[in-house]
Design a protein around this motif. Structure first.
Motif, short mmCIF file in Angstrom:
data_model
loop_
_atom_site.label_atom_id
_atom_site.label_comp_id
_atom_site.label_asym_id
_atom_site.label_seq_id
_atom_site.Cartn_x
_atom_site.Cartn_y
_atom_site.Cartn_z
N PRO A 312 109.26 -3.85 89.68
CA PRO A 312 110.08 -4.71 88.81
C PRO A 312 109.73 -4.57 87.33
O PRO A 312 110.60 -4.64 86.47
CB PRO A 312 109.78 -6.12 89.33
CG PRO A 312 109.32 -5.93 90.73
CD PRO A 312 108.59 -4.62 90.74
N ASP A 313 108.46 -4.39 87.03
CA ASP A 313 108.02 -4.21 85.64
C ASP A 313 107.24 -2.90 85.57
O ASP A 313 106.05 -2.85 85.91
CB ASP A 313 107.15 -5.38 85.19
CG ASP A 313 106.83 -5.33 83.70
OD1 ASP A 313 107.10 -4.28 83.06
OD2 ASP A 313 106.32 -6.33 83.16
N ILE A 314 107.91 -1.84 85.14
CA ILE A 314 107.28 -0.51 85.15
C ILE A 314 106.12 -0.42 84.17
O ILE A 314 105.28 0.47 84.27
CB ILE A 314 108.35 0.57 84.86
CG1 ILE A 314 107.86 1.95 85.33
CG2 ILE A 314 108.72 0.58 83.37
CD1 ILE A 314 107.62 2.05 86.81
N ARG A 315 106.04 -1.36 83.22
CA ARG A 315 104.92 -1.34 82.28
C ARG A 315 103.59 -1.51 83.00
O ARG A 315 102.56 -1.00 82.54
CB ARG A 315 105.10 -2.46 81.24
CG ARG A 315 106.33 -2.29 80.36
CD ARG A 315 106.49 -3.47 79.43
NE ARG A 315 106.62 -4.72 80.19
CZ ARG A 315 106.65 -5.92 79.64
NH1 ARG A 315 106.54 -6.05 78.32
NH2 ARG A 315 106.78 -7.01 80.38
N GLU A 316 103.63 -2.21 84.13
CA GLU A 316 102.39 -2.38 84.89
C GLU A 316 101.87 -1.05 85.42
O GLU A 316 100.66 -0.85 85.54
CB GLU A 316 102.63 -3.36 86.04
CG GLU A 316 102.96 -4.77 85.59
CD GLU A 316 103.25 -5.70 86.74
OE1 GLU A 316 103.17 -5.25 87.91
OE2 GLU A 316 103.57 -6.88 86.48
N ALA A 317 102.79 -0.14 85.73
CA ALA A 317 102.36 1.19 86.19
C ALA A 317 101.68 1.96 85.07
O ALA A 317 100.61 2.55 85.28
CB ALA A 317 103.57 1.97 86.72
N TYR A 318 102.29 1.96 83.89
CA TYR A 318 101.65 2.65 82.76
C TYR A 318 100.26 2.07 82.48
O TYR A 318 99.29 2.80 82.26
CB TYR A 318 102.51 2.53 81.51
CG TYR A 318 103.81 3.29 81.56
CD1 TYR A 318 103.84 4.68 81.57
CD2 TYR A 318 105.03 2.61 81.61
CE1 TYR A 318 105.04 5.37 81.61
CE2 TYR A 318 106.24 3.30 81.65
CZ TYR A 318 106.24 4.68 81.66
OH TYR A 318 107.43 5.36 81.71
N GLY A 319 100.17 0.75 82.49
CA GLY A 319 98.90 0.10 82.18
C GLY A 319 97.84 0.29 83.24
O GLY A 319 96.65 0.08 82.98
N ALA A 320 98.26 0.69 84.45
CA ALA A 320 97.31 0.83 85.55
C ALA A 320 96.55 2.14 85.53
O ALA A 320 95.64 2.34 86.33
CB ALA A 320 98.03 0.69 86.89
N GLY A 321 96.91 3.06 84.64
CA GLY A 321 96.27 4.37 84.61
C GLY A 321 95.46 4.61 83.35
O GLY A 321 95.85 4.20 82.25
N GLU A 322 94.34 5.30 83.50
CA GLU A 322 93.55 5.69 82.33
C GLU A 322 94.25 6.80 81.55
O GLU A 322 94.16 6.86 80.33
CB GLU A 322 92.16 6.15 82.75
CG GLU A 322 91.29 5.06 83.37
CD GLU A 322 89.91 5.59 83.74
OE1 GLU A 322 89.17 6.02 82.83
OE2 GLU A 322 89.59 5.58 84.94
N VAL A 323 94.92 7.69 82.26
CA VAL A 323 95.59 8.84 81.64
C VAL A 323 96.99 8.94 82.24
O VAL A 323 97.17 8.81 83.45
CB VAL A 323 94.82 10.15 81.89
CG1 VAL A 323 95.61 11.34 81.33
CG2 VAL A 323 93.42 10.09 81.30
N PHE A 324 97.98 9.18 81.38
CA PHE A 324 99.33 9.46 81.85
C PHE A 324 99.53 10.96 81.82
O PHE A 324 99.39 11.60 80.76
CB PHE A 324 100.38 8.78 80.97
CG PHE A 324 101.79 9.00 81.44
CD1 PHE A 324 102.32 8.22 82.44
CD2 PHE A 324 102.58 10.02 80.90
CE1 PHE A 324 103.63 8.43 82.90
CE2 PHE A 324 103.87 10.23 81.35
CZ PHE A 324 104.40 9.44 82.35
N ALA A 325 99.85 11.55 82.98
CA ALA A 325 100.01 13.00 83.08
C ALA A 325 101.41 13.32 83.57
O ALA A 325 101.86 12.78 84.58
CB ALA A 325 98.97 13.60 84.03
#
Length: 425
Positions: A312-325
């Motif tokens: 529902p809130d995709i920002r939580e996915a971005y915030g859950a990772g140390e690195v975005f690949a």
């Protein structure tokens, strides 16, 4: 509006368009917007782009939206667009008729990318809509809707958005021997169609300089195409206050049923992360996004890989990772996922193809890698040096704030719409 029948409204071509309107005309107009998908919810890049263009254009112009849809949109999705559109009409595109559409379109010489969305039975409804609403001009999103736009007989703008021929060719090179020749054939048809429809429109836009350079147009025509970039809501996509420590070492976000994202997810789990795990066996990978394909769901058989599906809130996915690949080697256009990750100050690693459309400074605003060993090396370097990752994330966010606000993108779109009235750039 009758959602079951998809009934639309229209009437004779509006007066005053037989010749050029005065070039000084800058006032508000009524625009008919043609969309191949109902532009809400915002789980696809074309929907996100059109949604924000509707928001921006509605500040000056009256908008009538005509969107294809296989299913009636939900009430809350309609409500999300009503503030920007004086009328919303849904044109039904039943999935069960897809084989007939493809066959009919291919016999007409249309690429499959266009034939998939073209139903001649909808043309009378579209003409009725024009008769009743009498729009001054037409905004056509993607070559998918070009057959409808050509039948409308209105001064029109086409937003090519991505160069489909180039994206399809890249997909062909990433595919197996059975699919590759079919995709190369489709890429050629897309290229011919992108060039063939150009004269039917008074104004033309594309998402990036990279896509502009790939359009199969002569130099004189290409010079008439305006770049209208994507944007990002930097207030919504910002570092989350009070966020917990990231639960995953690496995260990748996208529509997980879309081929380039499926290929990227598989490369991460099968080629890149094993090299990371050799040095950091505790590292976990999050693959987040709607409609994960079976090939993506299968990656979760490894306990270190989590496939979330829709969030529902995709920002939580971005915030859950140390690195975005984002190891994306196929596709075209600007990657909204990259802009979102950068806006959230995540340290990012991506390919030269992706960064060419964004224009970030490699090594300062993000890291660029080409191939699994280079990706693994970049990820390990960021995991081992949090301060560097923090500095990279801060620089990436500053770049997005400076160059990719939706306000600037909306101004670009508004300037392009002026071209429908014969106003120069």
């Amino acid at each position: 509006m009758d959602l079951k029948s998809g009934r639309v409204f229209l009437a004779p071509d509006p007066p005053g368009w037989s010749g050029e309107r005065k070039s000084a005309y800058l006032g508000p107009v009524k625009l008919l917007i043609l969309a191949s998908r109902f532009p809400y919810p915002l789980e696809k890049g074309d929907k996100l782009r059109l949604y924000h263009q509707l928001r921006g254009l509605s500040q000056q112009h009256e908008l009538v939206l005509a969107a294809l849809s296989a299913h009636p949109p939900r009430a809350e999705h309609l409500a999300a667009l009503r503030p920007y559109c004086s009328r919303i009409e849904v044109l039904p595109l039943p999935a069960w008729r897809l084989p007939l559409r493809l066959l009919g379109g291919l016999l007409r010489g249309l690429p499959a990318q266009v034939a998939y969305f073209f139903a001649p039975s909808l043309l009378p409804r579209l003409r009725q809509l024009i008769r009743e609403e009498q729009p001054d001009g037409l905004f056509c999103q993607l070559i998918r809707m070009a057959p409808y736009a050509q039948a409308a007989g209105l001064p029109a703008l086409i937003d090519y958005m991505d160069c489909f021929s180039a994206g399809t060719l890249r997909r062909a090179e990433q595919s197996g021997p059975l699919l590759r020749p079919l995709l190369r054939w489709e890429a050629r048809r897309c290229g011919r169609y992108e060039a063939a429809v150009f004269p039917a429109f008074r104004a033309h836009t594309v998402i990036s300089a990279q896509d502009l350079g790939s359009l199969p147009l002569p130099a004189q025509a290409r010079a008439q195409v305006r770049i209208v970039s994507n944007g990002i809501d930097t207030r919504a996509f910002a570092p989350l206050p009070g966020a917990a420590a990231p639960a995953y070492a690496v995260v990748f976000v996208g529509n997980m049923g879309y081929f380039p994202n499926v290929a990227a997810a598989r490369m991460l789990a099968r080629e890149i992360m094993p090299l990371v795990w050799a040095q950091r066996p505790e590292a976990r990978l999050l693959l987040a996004g709607a409609r994960p394909a079976a090939a993506v769901r299968a990656l979760a058989r490894d306990a270190r890989v989590h496939v979330s599906g829709w969030m529902p809130d995709i920002r939580e996915a971005y915030g859950a990772g140390e690195v975005f690949a984002a190891p994306l080697f196929a596709g075209s256009g600007q990657q909204n996922k990259m802009l979102e990750a950068l806006a959230m100050a995540r340290p990012c690693v991506t390919t030269p193809l992706v960064n060419e459309a964004i224009g970030a400074a490699p090594g300062r605003e993000l890291l660029v890698a080409d191939g699994a060993p280079a990706f693994a090396q970049a990820i390990l370097a960021l995991l081992g040096d949090p301060a560097r990752g923090q500095a990279l994330g801060a620089a990436g966010r500053a770049m997005v704030e400076a160059r990719y606000g939706w306000e600037a993108a909306s101004r670009q779109a508004a300037a392009a719409v002026a071209g429908i009235a014969g106003i120069g750039w």
